[in-house]
Design a protein around this motif. Structure first.
Motif, PDB file in Angstrom:
ATOM      1  N   PRO A 164       0.811  -1.227   0.000  1.00 33.08           N
ATOM      2  CA  PRO A 164       0.000   0.000   0.000  1.00 33.08           C
ATOM      3  C   PRO A 164       0.842   1.275   0.000  1.00 33.08           C
ATOM      4  CG  PRO A 164      -0.821  -1.562   1.627  1.00 33.08           C
ATOM      5  CD  PRO A 164       0.506  -2.070   1.166  1.00 33.08           C
ATOM      6  N   GLU A 165       1.933   1.281   0.784  1.00 34.71           N
ATOM      7  CA  GLU A 165       2.796   2.461   0.832  1.00 34.71           C
ATOM      8  C   GLU A 165       3.424   2.731  -0.521  1.00 34.71           C
ATOM      9  OE1 GLU A 165       4.063   1.741   5.525  1.00 34.71           O
ATOM     10  OE2 GLU A 165       5.406   1.165   3.895  1.00 34.71           O
ATOM     11  N   SER A 167       2.169   1.924  -3.454  1.00 36.31           N
ATOM     12  CA  SER A 167       1.127   2.399  -4.367  1.00 36.31           C
ATOM     13  C   SER A 167       0.867   3.892  -4.168  1.00 36.31           C
ATOM     14  CB  SER A 167      -0.162   1.607  -4.144  1.00 36.31           C
ATOM     15  OG  SER A 167       0.025   0.240  -4.425  1.00 36.31           O
ATOM     16  N   VAL A 168       0.744   4.297  -2.900  1.00 33.64           N
ATOM     17  CA  VAL A 168       0.468   5.702  -2.607  1.00 33.64           C
ATOM     18  C   VAL A 168       1.636   6.587  -3.032  1.00 33.64           C
ATOM     19  CG1 VAL A 168       0.186   7.354  -0.719  1.00 33.64           C
ATOM     20  CG2 VAL A 168      -1.175   5.276  -0.752  1.00 33.64           C
ATOM     21  N   LEU A 189      -5.193   2.053  -4.445  1.00 34.77           N
ATOM     22  CA  LEU A 189      -5.113   1.046  -3.391  1.00 34.77           C
ATOM     23  C   LEU A 189      -6.102  -0.097  -3.559  1.00 34.77           C
ATOM     24  CD1 LEU A 189      -4.741   3.394  -0.267  1.00 34.77           C
ATOM     25  CD2 LEU A 189      -2.988   1.882  -1.219  1.00 34.77           C
ATOM     26  N   THR A 190      -7.137   0.100  -4.379  1.00 35.92           N
ATOM     27  CA  THR A 190      -8.174  -0.912  -4.484  1.00 35.92           C
ATOM     28  C   THR A 190      -8.796  -0.914  -5.875  1.00 35.92           C
ATOM     29  OG1 THR A 190     -10.294  -1.657  -3.541  1.00 35.92           O
ATOM     30  CG2 THR A 190      -9.911   0.711  -3.632  1.00 35.92           C
ATOM     31  N   LEU A 201      -6.830   4.772   4.011  1.00 33.76           N
ATOM     32  CA  LEU A 201      -5.870   5.697   3.404  1.00 33.76           C
ATOM     33  C   LEU A 201      -5.232   6.558   4.479  1.00 33.76           C
ATOM     34  CD1 LEU A 201      -4.492   7.137   1.030  1.00 33.76           C
ATOM     35  CD2 LEU A 201      -6.525   8.589   0.838  1.00 33.76           C
ATOM     36  N   VAL A 204      -2.569   4.562   6.170  1.00 35.28           N
ATOM     37  CA  VAL A 204      -1.365   4.414   5.349  1.00 35.28           C
ATOM     38  C   VAL A 204      -0.535   5.690   5.400  1.00 35.28           C
ATOM     39  CG1 VAL A 204      -0.499   4.116   2.998  1.00 35.28           C
ATOM     40  CG2 VAL A 204      -2.386   2.701   3.807  1.00 35.28           C
TER      41      VAL A 204
END
Length: 238
Positions: A164-165, A167-168, A189-190, A201, A204
């Motif tokens: 997740p990190e 992706s952000v 994220l999804t 979010l 994260v």
């Protein structure tokens, strides 16, 4: 993704902590409980790195290191509860690239593997000719490295990232200097934005800020743009 074999006879540590934990940090992981099982895996597929314990049921870990080093130049990280200075010297002398003590901190292990992966890639890169000069390293800026699995600070501190990190940060860094809305970050994220809890979010972002601050000691470049989302500032102030 870097292919990593984890040789650990403690099934709970291997299957419940190391294997899923390292997958979260972007590695293709295969677990093994004995040296013989590792060797069987190696006959079926190649690996870039191996994480292994010294204490094994069928073969001494240092013997495994020597055997692996004779066969290939893959990266080797020792992970063991034996912390004596002699053990460390022996492991490194037999060909291990790094030596970490238990209990295993997955984040530290992931950062070690990413760092080792970069060194291995550099080892396999042809040396520049006499007429060429190496590209200058960017100074005073934050950047993503190892295919986005690590954030590197202006001073060179490496922060390993979870899925997740990554992706952000990939979205934020690609639009550095421009605020990115929450909806765009959630979409990264999804696959189902309507079934996604927006508070995830926030979690994260909060964890990223804390991780960056604690591990680098530098000003966190991830800031909130009121009413617009989040902003990533790549250039460090002079």
């Amino acid at each position: 993704m870097p292919r990593v074999a984890v040789l650990e006879d403690d099934a709970d540590l291997r299957d419940d902590i190391l294997v899923p934990g390292l997958r979260d940090y972007g590695f293709d992981i295969t677990g093994a409980g004995t040296a013989a099982e590792l060797y069987r895996h190696m006959l079926r597929q190649p690996f870039d790195m191996v994480v292994l314990d010294i204490g094994l049921p069928d073969e001494d870990g240092l013997s495994v290191v020597r055997h692996l080093r004779e066969l290939s130049d893959l990266g080797i990280v020792m992970l063991t509860g034996q912390r004596t200075r002699e053990d460390r010297i022996k492991a490194l002398g037999d060909g291990a690239d790094a030596f970490l003590a238990k209990p295993a901190d997955v984040e530290v292990l992931a950062a070690t593997l990413h760092s080792l992966s970069r060194r291995l890639q550099g080892r396999n890169t042809s040396a520049p000719t006499a007429s060429s000069s190496p590209a200058p390293k960017p100074q005073g800026s934050w950047r993503l490295d190892t295919d986005g699995w690590c954030l590197v600070s202006p001073s060179g501190v490496v922060v390993a990232l979870t899925v997740p990190e990554r992706s952000v940060l990939h979205i934020l860094v690609s639009r550095a200097g421009t605020p990115v809305g929450r909806e765009a970050l959630i979409a990264g994220l999804t696959e189902d934005v309507y079934d996604f809890d927006p508070h995830r979010l926030d979690m994260v972002i909060h964890r990223l800020r804390r991780k960056i601050s604690e591990q680098t000691g530098e000003s966190v470049p991830l800031v909130t743009a009121r009413g617009a989302g989040y902003l990533f500032v790549t250039d460090s102030p002079h």
